[in-house]
Scaffold this motif. Structure first.
Motif: not given
Length: 269
Positions: A72-91
């Motif tokens: 669920t949770t995004i820990r790194t985001a090298a090629n997308v926006d850093k806002e993704w880090i910590g996001v519950d992507a599945a939710a």
């Protein structure tokens, strides 16, 4: 049995229903451009557009170009926006898809699972490394068919830089490198990875795999066998659908013959 798969990349978001019995797309994929900047809201809108294009109302598997923990949770985001880090992507994606069940995993892991169970790596034992060359370099590491998730070998240091900054497809395009020049960079990268992991096989994936004949024969000094991915740039979509199935959305067909059907993927259940 069909499950929907979506592959989020640094430049495009593509998806299609996947026929799990055949291990391939059930319909021609639909693709939209990844928004720039690739914020969570913007990318989620792109995923929704792809899924709604097919009028899909069932479970969805989604790949992400970074480390995904706990499914669920995004820990790194090298090629997308850093806002993704910590996001519950599945939710987030489930909410944007009006409550459809969503399973999320690393993009290269998804591609690797697809190739190991229905493509170039099927039946292979020992250490196998799938590398996807695109906006960055993704990796999937397998030992006797078992996935070691979130390896992110594209970020190994090579000559003082992230390897993907020198050897990705984007690096080739950005610097207008010839096939020969780019192949030398890929060779140095593969040699470094081989020194660390001693794989029996490298599976070369990503969109560039359809042109493998232009660069793989130019690579020398790598002991491991090197072969292009069979599912090419559709591997992430197929692997995403398999992950959704393994998460309980639907059964994955298990058969006796190696040329028919798919077994449940190791490391995803």
């Amino acid at each position: 049995m069909q499950i929907f798969g979506v592959d989020i990349g640094g430049s495009g978001i593509k998806g299609a229903p996947v026929d799990l019995e055949r291990g391939d797309l059930a319909q021609e994929r639909h693709k939209v451009l990844t928004p720039q900047p690739a914020t969570p809201d913007g990318v989620a809108d792109g995923v929704r557009e792809v899924v709604r294009h097919f009028g899909w109302t069932g479970p969805v598997g989604v790949t992400f170009p970074g480390v995904v923990t706990g499914g669920t949770t995004i820990r790194t985001a090298a090629n997308v926006d850093k806002e993704w880090i910590g996001v519950d992507a599945a939710a987030l994606l489930s909410e944007r898809l009006d409550g459809l069940p969503v399973t999320v995993l690393n993009d290269a892991d998804a591609a690797g699972v697809a190739e190991m169970h229905g493509g170039a790596g099927r039946g292979r034992t020992g250490t196998v490394i799938m590398l996807t060359f695109g906006t960055g370099i993704g990796s999937a590491l397998f030992t006797d068919g078992h996935l070691v998730p979130n390896t992110e070998l594209g970020h190994l240091e090579l000559h003082g830089h992230d390897a993907e900054k020198r050897a990705s497809t984007k690096a080739k395009e950005d610097h207008d490198l010839s096939w020969e020049h780019w192949a030398r960079r890929v060779q140095k990268y593969l040699t470094h990875v081989e020194m660390l992991f001693s794989p029996e096989l490298f599976i070369i994936g990503g969109g560039i795999s359809r042109k493998a004949h232009k660069f793989l024969p130019l690579i020398e000094g790598v002991r491991a066998e090197m072969i292009p991915a069979e599912l090419r740039n559709n591997a992430g979509i197929v692997g995403a659908a398999m992950a959704a199935a393994a998460a309980g959305a639907a059964p994955v067909l298990v058969v006796e013959e190696a040329t028919e059907g798919w077994a449940e993927p190791e490391g995803l259940a």
